[in-house]
Design an enzyme around this catalytic site. Structure first.
Site, PDB file in Angstrom:
ATOM      1  N   THR A   1       0.834  -1.206   0.000  1.00  0.00           N
ATOM      2  CA  THR A   1       0.000   0.000   0.000  1.00  0.00           C
ATOM      3  C   THR A   1       0.868   1.255   0.000  1.00  0.00           C
ATOM      4  O   THR A   1       1.966   1.263   0.591  1.00  0.00           O
ATOM      5  CB  THR A   1      -0.940   0.008   1.226  1.00  0.00           C
TER       6      THR A   1
ATOM      7  N   SER B   1      -1.855   3.267  10.456  1.00  0.00           N
ATOM      8  CA  SER B   1      -2.813   2.400  11.175  1.00  0.00           C
ATOM      9  C   SER B   1      -2.142   1.049  11.397  1.00  0.00           C
ATOM     10  O   SER B   1      -1.108   0.751  10.775  1.00  0.00           O
ATOM     11  CB  SER B   1      -4.091   2.194  10.350  1.00  0.00           C
TER      12      SER B   1
ATOM     13  N   TYR C   1      -3.225  -1.660  10.340  1.00  0.00           N
ATOM     14  CA  TYR C   1      -3.274  -2.324   9.022  1.00  0.00           C
ATOM     15  C   TYR C   1      -2.080  -1.887   8.174  1.00  0.00           C
ATOM     16  O   TYR C   1      -1.342  -2.722   7.630  1.00  0.00           O
ATOM     17  CB  TYR C   1      -4.586  -2.002   8.299  1.00  0.00           C
ATOM     18  N   HIS C   2      -1.903  -0.559   8.040  1.00  0.00           N
ATOM     19  CA  HIS C   2      -0.809  -0.078   7.187  1.00  0.00           C
ATOM     20  C   HIS C   2       0.548  -0.573   7.723  1.00  0.00           C
ATOM     21  O   HIS C   2       1.454  -0.892   6.951  1.00  0.00           O
ATOM     22  CB  HIS C   2      -0.846   1.455   7.087  1.00  0.00           C
TER      23      HIS C   2
ATOM     24  N   LYS D   1       1.573  -3.992   6.499  1.00  0.00           N
ATOM     25  CA  LYS D   1       2.160  -4.016   5.151  1.00  0.00           C
ATOM     26  C   LYS D   1       3.652  -3.701   5.194  1.00  0.00           C
ATOM     27  O   LYS D   1       4.435  -4.213   4.401  1.00  0.00           O
ATOM     28  CB  LYS D   1       1.445  -2.996   4.251  1.00  0.00           C
TER      29      LYS D   1
HETATM   30  P1  NAD Z   1     -10.913  -7.630   0.081  1.00  0.00           P
HETATM   31  O1  NAD Z   1     -11.077  -7.697   1.555  1.00  0.00           O
HETATM   32  O2  NAD Z   1     -12.094  -7.306  -0.760  1.00  0.00           O
HETATM   33  O3  NAD Z   1     -10.298  -9.007  -0.463  1.00  0.00           O
HETATM   34  C1  NAD Z   1      -9.384  -9.788   0.270  1.00  0.00           C
HETATM   35  C2  NAD Z   1      -9.710 -11.253   0.008  1.00  0.00           C
HETATM   36  O4  NAD Z   1      -8.767 -12.069   0.711  1.00  0.00           O
HETATM   37  C3  NAD Z   1     -11.102 -11.637   0.531  1.00  0.00           C
HETATM   38  O5  NAD Z   1     -11.797 -12.391  -0.421  1.00  0.00           O
HETATM   39  C4  NAD Z   1     -10.805 -12.449   1.799  1.00  0.00           C
HETATM   40  O6  NAD Z   1     -11.810 -13.433   2.036  1.00  0.00           O
HETATM   41  C5  NAD Z   1      -9.451 -13.050   1.473  1.00  0.00           C
HETATM   42  N1  NAD Z   1      -8.623 -13.323   2.656  1.00  0.00           N
HETATM   43  C6  NAD Z   1      -8.342 -12.462   3.679  1.00  0.00           C
HETATM   44  N2  NAD Z   1      -7.539 -13.051   4.563  1.00  0.00           N
HETATM   45  C7  NAD Z   1      -7.272 -14.305   4.074  1.00  0.00           C
HETATM   46  C8  NAD Z   1      -6.495 -15.385   4.536  1.00  0.00           C
HETATM   47  N3  NAD Z   1      -5.815 -15.325   5.693  1.00  0.00           N
HETATM   48  N4  NAD Z   1      -6.463 -16.531   3.798  1.00  0.00           N
HETATM   49  C9  NAD Z   1      -7.155 -16.624   2.627  1.00  0.00           C
HETATM   50  N5  NAD Z   1      -7.921 -15.628   2.147  1.00  0.00           N
HETATM   51  C10 NAD Z   1      -7.971 -14.476   2.861  1.00  0.00           C
HETATM   52  O7  NAD Z   1      -9.720  -6.601  -0.210  1.00  0.00           O
HETATM   53  P2  NAD Z   1      -9.307  -5.881  -1.576  1.00  0.00           P
HETATM   54  O8  NAD Z   1      -9.821  -4.502  -1.553  1.00  0.00           O
HETATM   55  O9  NAD Z   1      -9.586  -6.753  -2.718  1.00  0.00           O
HETATM   56  O10 NAD Z   1      -7.732  -5.779  -1.361  1.00  0.00           O
HETATM   57  C11 NAD Z   1      -6.874  -6.836  -1.775  1.00  0.00           C
HETATM   58  C12 NAD Z   1      -5.436  -6.515  -1.396  1.00  0.00           C
HETATM   59  O11 NAD Z   1      -5.044  -5.288  -2.020  1.00  0.00           O
HETATM   60  C13 NAD Z   1      -5.211  -6.322   0.095  1.00  0.00           C
HETATM   61  O12 NAD Z   1      -3.968  -6.890   0.447  1.00  0.00           O
HETATM   62  C14 NAD Z   1      -5.176  -4.821   0.268  1.00  0.00           C
HETATM   63  O13 NAD Z   1      -4.398  -4.465   1.365  1.00  0.00           O
HETATM   64  C15 NAD Z   1      -4.558  -4.382  -1.042  1.00  0.00           C
HETATM   65  N6  NAD Z   1      -4.946  -3.003  -1.403  1.00  0.00           N
HETATM   66  C16 NAD Z   1      -6.253  -2.700  -1.611  1.00  0.00           C
HETATM   67  C17 NAD Z   1      -6.613  -1.388  -1.958  1.00  0.00           C
HETATM   68  C18 NAD Z   1      -8.039  -0.975  -2.182  1.00  0.00           C
HETATM   69  O14 NAD Z   1      -8.284   0.221  -2.408  1.00  0.00           O
HETATM   70  N7  NAD Z   1      -8.992  -1.879  -2.165  1.00  0.00           N
HETATM   71  C19 NAD Z   1      -5.607  -0.419  -2.101  1.00  0.00           C
HETATM   72  C20 NAD Z   1      -4.272  -0.782  -1.864  1.00  0.00           C
HETATM   73  C21 NAD Z   1      -3.956  -2.078  -1.534  1.00  0.00           C
HETATM   74  N1  USQ Z   2     -11.917   9.661   4.872  1.00  0.00           N
HETATM   75  C1  USQ Z   2     -12.813  10.728   4.972  1.00  0.00           C
HETATM   76  N2  USQ Z   2     -14.138  10.444   4.991  1.00  0.00           N
HETATM   77  C2  USQ Z   2     -14.626   9.185   4.906  1.00  0.00           C
HETATM   78  C3  USQ Z   2     -13.715   8.104   4.795  1.00  0.00           C
HETATM   79  C4  USQ Z   2     -12.357   8.381   4.793  1.00  0.00           C
HETATM   80  O1  USQ Z   2     -12.420  11.892   5.050  1.00  0.00           O
HETATM   81  O2  USQ Z   2     -15.850   9.030   4.947  1.00  0.00           O
HETATM   82  C5  USQ Z   2     -10.459   9.953   4.795  1.00  0.00           C
HETATM   83  C6  USQ Z   2      -9.548   9.231   5.766  1.00  0.00           C
HETATM   84  O3  USQ Z   2      -9.460   9.907   7.005  1.00  0.00           O
HETATM   85  C7  USQ Z   2      -8.224   9.225   4.996  1.00  0.00           C
HETATM   86  C8  USQ Z   2      -8.646   9.177   3.534  1.00  0.00           C
HETATM   87  O4  USQ Z   2     -10.033   9.540   3.510  1.00  0.00           O
HETATM   88  O5  USQ Z   2      -7.549  10.432   5.190  1.00  0.00           O
HETATM   89  C9  USQ Z   2      -8.488   7.828   2.876  1.00  0.00           C
HETATM   90  O6  USQ Z   2      -9.261   6.873   3.588  1.00  0.00           O
HETATM   91  P1  USQ Z   2      -9.959   5.663   2.822  1.00  0.00           P
HETATM   92  O7  USQ Z   2     -10.865   4.978   3.806  1.00  0.00           O
HETATM   93  O8  USQ Z   2     -10.516   6.127   1.535  1.00  0.00           O
HETATM   94  O9  USQ Z   2      -8.696   4.741   2.458  1.00  0.00           O
HETATM   95  P2  USQ Z   2      -7.600   4.070   3.425  1.00  0.00           P
HETATM   96  O10 USQ Z   2      -8.052   3.918   4.817  1.00  0.00           O
HETATM   97  O11 USQ Z   2      -6.306   4.788   3.202  1.00  0.00           O
HETATM   98  O12 USQ Z   2      -7.489   2.590   2.844  1.00  0.00           O
HETATM   99  C10 USQ Z   2      -7.734   2.250   1.490  1.00  0.00           C
HETATM  100  C11 USQ Z   2      -7.878   0.723   1.439  1.00  0.00           C
HETATM  101  C12 USQ Z   2      -6.568   0.082   1.885  1.00  0.00           C
HETATM  102  C13 USQ Z   2      -5.433   0.610   1.032  1.00  0.00           C
HETATM  103  C14 USQ Z   2      -5.366   2.127   1.073  1.00  0.00           C
HETATM  104  C15 USQ Z   2      -4.365   2.684   0.088  1.00  0.00           C
HETATM  105  O13 USQ Z   2      -8.936   0.317   2.298  1.00  0.00           O
HETATM  106  O14 USQ Z   2      -6.677  -1.329   1.740  1.00  0.00           O
HETATM  107  O15 USQ Z   2      -4.212   0.085   1.505  1.00  0.00           O
HETATM  108  O16 USQ Z   2      -6.648   2.664   0.685  1.00  0.00           O
HETATM  109  S1  USQ Z   2      -3.486   4.079   0.748  1.00  0.00           S
HETATM  110  O17 USQ Z   2      -4.486   5.080   1.121  1.00  0.00           O
HETATM  111  O18 USQ Z   2      -2.618   4.550  -0.292  1.00  0.00           O
HETATM  112  O19 USQ Z   2      -2.765   3.631   1.902  1.00  0.00           O
END
Ligand code: NAD
Ligand code: USQ
Length: 393
Positions: A144, A179, A181-182, A185
């Site tokens: 991320t 966070s 979560y972050h 990564k």
């Molecule tokens: P998502 O939650 O929709 O999909 C994740 C999938 O992985 C789900 O189907 C879940 O059931 C499966 N999973 C989770 N833990 C598991 C485990 N331990 N074993 C097997 N399966 C498991 O998430 P997404 O939005 O598709 O994101 C996918 C990846 O991309 C994540 O690693 C996320 O951090 C990364 N990512 C997403 C975004 C975004 O904006 N969605 C941005 C940056 C990075």
């Molecule tokens: N935010 C608002 N209002 C809302 C929701 C969020 O102002 O209703 C703000 C948050 O405070 C933050 C920004 O929007 O400053 C981004 O938040 P987000 O929820 O859109 O995204 P984020 O939490 O950063 O996470 C998402 C994905 C995560 C991925 C990440 C990429 O859920 O899996 O890793 O985007 S990045 O942002 O580059 O880290």
């Protein structure tokens, strides 16, 4: 190629699986369905209806004549993971299978521990499975942009040349995640880099920004092939939430001042970036990092775009500034380099009126299903044990 998609039932993993299958690759999905369980536990749902994974795969076979293989399993279960690696003998593994919500990871100790365990140990298991059963396989790992935080200098792609006391070196770019979560990564990145160095594995860490959009050439072929559209306060990202809020006349929930700037990428580009990484793999022993974004916006810019466009659709949209539930910089410098995927051939689809129109119309179409209780944030980064207990009751 034989490609294993870990997390292939998720928002990104499903359209990625379809796309790689459509390109003639031999695709196997491995997923523990935990994302669906979370919704079932909480009573949340993707606004765009999604079908069961078995229905999805059967529909894809009906539509394309291509078979995606399925294994239900958890990356935490090394036996299940080993077995799929031995059976598939993957040439590439795309690893999406993590808990990906920042608010989820900040609910309380239990959720933080779950997030870091499933993400970090799950990835460690993947690294060992590659070493043991498919050492030549290329790991394409979803990281991320949030690993970098918001430094007051340009963000480089993974590494930076540093001059220090007359000497210089190229070192991993400093990490300031926001966070639990972050942070997970960041821990993954260190583990992957180490394993490439000591075992000669090959890996690409895709530091991806926020992904938006639901349509790809494959998902639009049948409604049963749709991917998720989340708008709730835990998994919904700001742009999705703003589109949904606009559709029901709810003020757009900008947290704090709204200067928070992030990198963004269209779903269509995400799946292409992963393909580009797979088809130009890392060398033996190489750990490389690509910043997977195409544009950057502040929250206020996003809110303005949604407001402007929704007004054209006859909606009365306004913006509100909520006290920020997160601990993050609300006005800051942000300039992230993102040239490596472009050099490999990415042709970006940008966030234009047509995309916004599609997202807002999607929200309008499913307006009746929108649950207004999922709009206000419920997780505060500063929460105490008492706050958590009060929330739970
Ligand atoms: P998502 O939650 O929709 O999909 C994740 C999938 O992985 C789900 O189907 C879940 O059931 C499966 N999973 C989770 N833990 C598991 C485990 N331990 N074993 C097997 N399966 C498991 O998430 P997404 O939005 O598709 O994101 C996918 C990846 O991309 C994540 O690693 C996320 O951090 C990364 N990512 C997403 C975004 C975004 O904006 N969605 C941005 C940056 C990075
Ligand atoms: N935010 C608002 N209002 C809302 C929701 C969020 O102002 O209703 C703000 C948050 O405070 C933050 C920004 O929007 O400053 C981004 O938040 P987000 O929820 O859109 O995204 P984020 O939490 O950063 O996470 C998402 C994905 C995560 C991925 C990440 C990429 O859920 O899996 O890793 O985007 S990045 O942002 O580059 O880290």
């Amino acid at each position: 190629m034989r490609i294993l998609i870990l997390g292939g039932d998720g928002y990104l993993g499903w359209p990625q699986s379809l796309y790689l299958s459509s390109q003639g690759h031999d695709v196997t999905i491995f997923d523990n369905l935990t994302r669906r369980h979370f919704d079932l536990e909480r009573g949340f749902a993707s606004l765009l209806p999604i079908y069961t994974l078995h229905e999805r795969i059967a529909t894809w076979k009906e539509v394309s004549g291509k078979q995606i293989q399925l294994r239900i399993g958890d990356t935490m279960d090394y036996e299940a993971l080993s077995s799929v690696f031995q059976d598939v003998q993957p040439e590439a593994v795309v690893h999406f299978a993590e808990q990906r919500s920042a608010p989820y990871s900040m609910i309380d100790r239990k959720h933080a521990v779950y997030t870091q365990t499933t993400n970090v140990i799950g990835t460690l298991n993947v690294l060992y499975a590659i070493k043991e059963f498919a050492p030549a396989c290329h790991l394409v790992k979803l990281g991320t942009m949030g690993e970098y935080g918001t430094p007051n200098i340009d963000i480089e792609e993974g590494f930076i040349e540093i001059q220090h006391k007359g000497r210089s070196d190229v070192l991993p770019f400093p990490k300031q995640p926001g966070s639990m979560y972050h942070l997970s990564k960041v821990h993954d990145s260190h583990n992957i880099m180490f394993c490439c160095k000591v075992w000669g594995l090959r890996a690409t860490d895709l530091n991806q920004g926020v992904v938006y959009g639901v349509e790809t050439d494959e998902t639009t072929q049948d409604p049963r092939l749709a991917t998720r559209f989340d708008y709730d306060q835990i998994y919904g990202t700001a742009l999705n939430r703003f589109c949904v809020q606009a559709s029901v006349g709810y003020p757009l929930t900008v947290y704090g001042k709204g200067g928070q700037t992030r990198g963004y990428i269209n779903l269509k580009d995400t799946i292409r970036c992963v393909e580009l990484a797979i088809t130009s793999p890392a060398q033996e022993g190489e750990y490389r990092v690509f910043n997977q974004i195409t544009e950057q916006f502040s929250l206020l810019e996003l809110a303005e775009m949604v407001t402007g466009h929704s007004r054209q659709l006859g909606l009365e949209t306004v913006t509100t500034h909520l006290p920020n539930p997160r601990v993050e910089a609300e006005q800051h410098y942000y300039n992230a380099t993102h040239t490596r995927l472009i050099e490999l051939g990415l042709k970006p689809h940008l966030l234009n009126d047509a995309v916004l129109d599609g997202l807002i119309r999607l929200a309008i179409t499913y307006r009746e299903q929108i649950d207004r209780n999922l709009i206000l944030p419920t997780v505060n980064w500063r929460m105490t044990k008492n706050d958590v207990e009060r929330n739970d009751s």
